[in-house]
Scaffold this motif. Structure first.
Motif, PDB file in Angstrom:
ATOM      1  N   SER A 279       0.980  -1.195  -0.186  1.00 33.40           N
ATOM      2  CA  SER A 279      -0.083   0.016   0.028  1.00 33.40           C
ATOM      3  C   SER A 279       1.126   1.257  -0.139  1.00 33.40           C
ATOM      4  N   SER A 280       2.300   1.109   0.496  1.00 32.29           N
ATOM      5  CA  SER A 280       3.284   2.295   0.480  1.00 32.29           C
ATOM      6  C   SER A 280       3.091   3.309  -1.084  1.00 32.29           C
ATOM      7  N   LEU A 281       3.871   2.250  -2.170  1.00 33.32           N
ATOM      8  CA  LEU A 281       3.436   2.707  -3.071  1.00 33.32           C
ATOM      9  C   LEU A 281       1.938   3.321  -3.293  1.00 33.32           C
ATOM     10  N   ALA A 282       1.331   3.339  -3.299  1.00 34.33           N
ATOM     11  CA  ALA A 282       0.578   4.513  -3.639  1.00 34.33           C
ATOM     12  C   ALA A 282       0.053   5.474  -3.867  1.00 34.33           C
TER      13      ALA A 282
ATOM     14  N   PRO B 195       1.547   6.216  -7.407  1.00 35.27           N
ATOM     15  CA  PRO B 195       1.454   5.429  -8.313  1.00 35.27           C
ATOM     16  C   PRO B 195       1.853   5.317  -9.610  1.00 35.27           C
TER      17      PRO B 195
END
Length: 301
Positions: free
Chosen positions: A207-210, A213
């Motif tokens: 979720s940290s990559l969101a 994006p």
């Protein structure tokens, strides 16, 4: 089985280097948003494995590695893990252009080590091409040096050493197909990258990559396509020839940084980029001359 093509190898290397140049710029953008380089490496490796598995299943392609090359694949996997983690993590501490000039000491390392590893004869013409390419890279990224963090410099130089090892190992791994090579390298990279990320305390949830994006997608996409083309190239040309071609990457990175990150390119940097392109063209001519005197070598697709 096809015969190796130095010309196609040089083209693959050129496109791969350009993709990597875009990749590192978007990695810096992602780091600004809070996505760590080591986390991106772990998840892009996982995605690569999934994609290779799907393609291999659809194409019914074998993922079997040549028995005599398994130790080389092990070395490739570990080196690839260190390249990705060190280089992508370095831009969290230093500008892209500074990371590029430190990282791009690897063509020099390759040329200096090639007599011992590949038995390459260091001709005056080859040394001249390397000198011009190195000068060009220095001019492109040199003006960016300012307040530097030693952690970024150490990470970038570690990536340089790992890349030199990767190029030599990949040039010796010609019997295993590119699909199988890509799969097994990333099987080895995944636990290595995960352990390093855990040790550094940077293995964040997906979720940290969101947080960024688009930047993350560009970083991962540039890596996937660049990696496949890199290994197609290294099955067709020498590590020395590829190392010089990959001097294109910092030029692309510098131009991309100017366009995307608003970093300003000086006339000196533009002159440096011209020198790099001139060195690449000279290397293409030299490689074509060498290939006329060398027998064609069978490789696996």
């Amino acid at each position: 089985m096809n015969r190796s093509s130095p010309t196609s190898g040089l083209l693959f290397a050129l496109v791969s280097a350009s993709l990597y140049g875009f990749n590192i710029v978007y990695a810096r953008m992602a780091s600004f948003a809070g996505a760590s380089g080591s986390a991106i490496v772990v998840y892009r490796v996982f995605l690569m494995l999934v994609l290779v598995g799907i393609v291999a299943a659809v194409a019914r392609s074998s993922l079997k590695a040549a028995r005599e090359e398994r130790s080389t694949l092990l070395l490739l996997g570990v080196a690839t893990a260190f390249v990705g983690i060190c280089y992508l993590s370095s831009v969290a501490y230093i500008p892209v252009t500074v990371a590029a000039v430190v990282f791009y000491t690897f063509p020099i390392l390759i040329v200096l080590a090639s007599p011992f590893v590949e038995g390459t004869r260091l001709t005056p013409s080859l040394l001249s091409v390397v000198a011009v390419a190195t000068l060009g890279v220095g001019l492109v990224v040199g003006p960016a040096f300012g307040d530097l963090d030693w952690r970024g410099l150490a990470l970038a130089f570690g990536a340089s050493i790992a890349t030199a090892i990767q190029f030599f190992a990949a040039a010796r791994c010609r019997r295993t197909g590119v699909m199988a090579k890509t799969f097994w390298i990333h099987v080895l990279v995944l636990p290595t990258a995960a352990l390093i990320s855990l040790a550094a305390g940077q293995l964040a949830p997906p979720s940290s990559l969101a947080a960024a994006p688009f930047a993350v997608a560009m970083t991962i996409g540039g890596y996937i396509f660049g990696f496949v083309l890199q290994f197609l190239a290294l099955g067709r040309i020498t590590a020395v020839a590829a190392g010089i071609i990959y001097c294109t990457e910092p030029v692309v990175a510098a131009v991309s940084s100017a366009l995307i990150l608003d970093e300003v390119l000086s006339p000196l940097q533009i002159a440096g980029g011209t020198l790099v392109l001139g060195a690449i063209m000279a290397n293409v001519v030299l490689e074509q001359r060498r290939s006329k005197d060398a027998p064609l070598v069978p490789i696996a697709d």
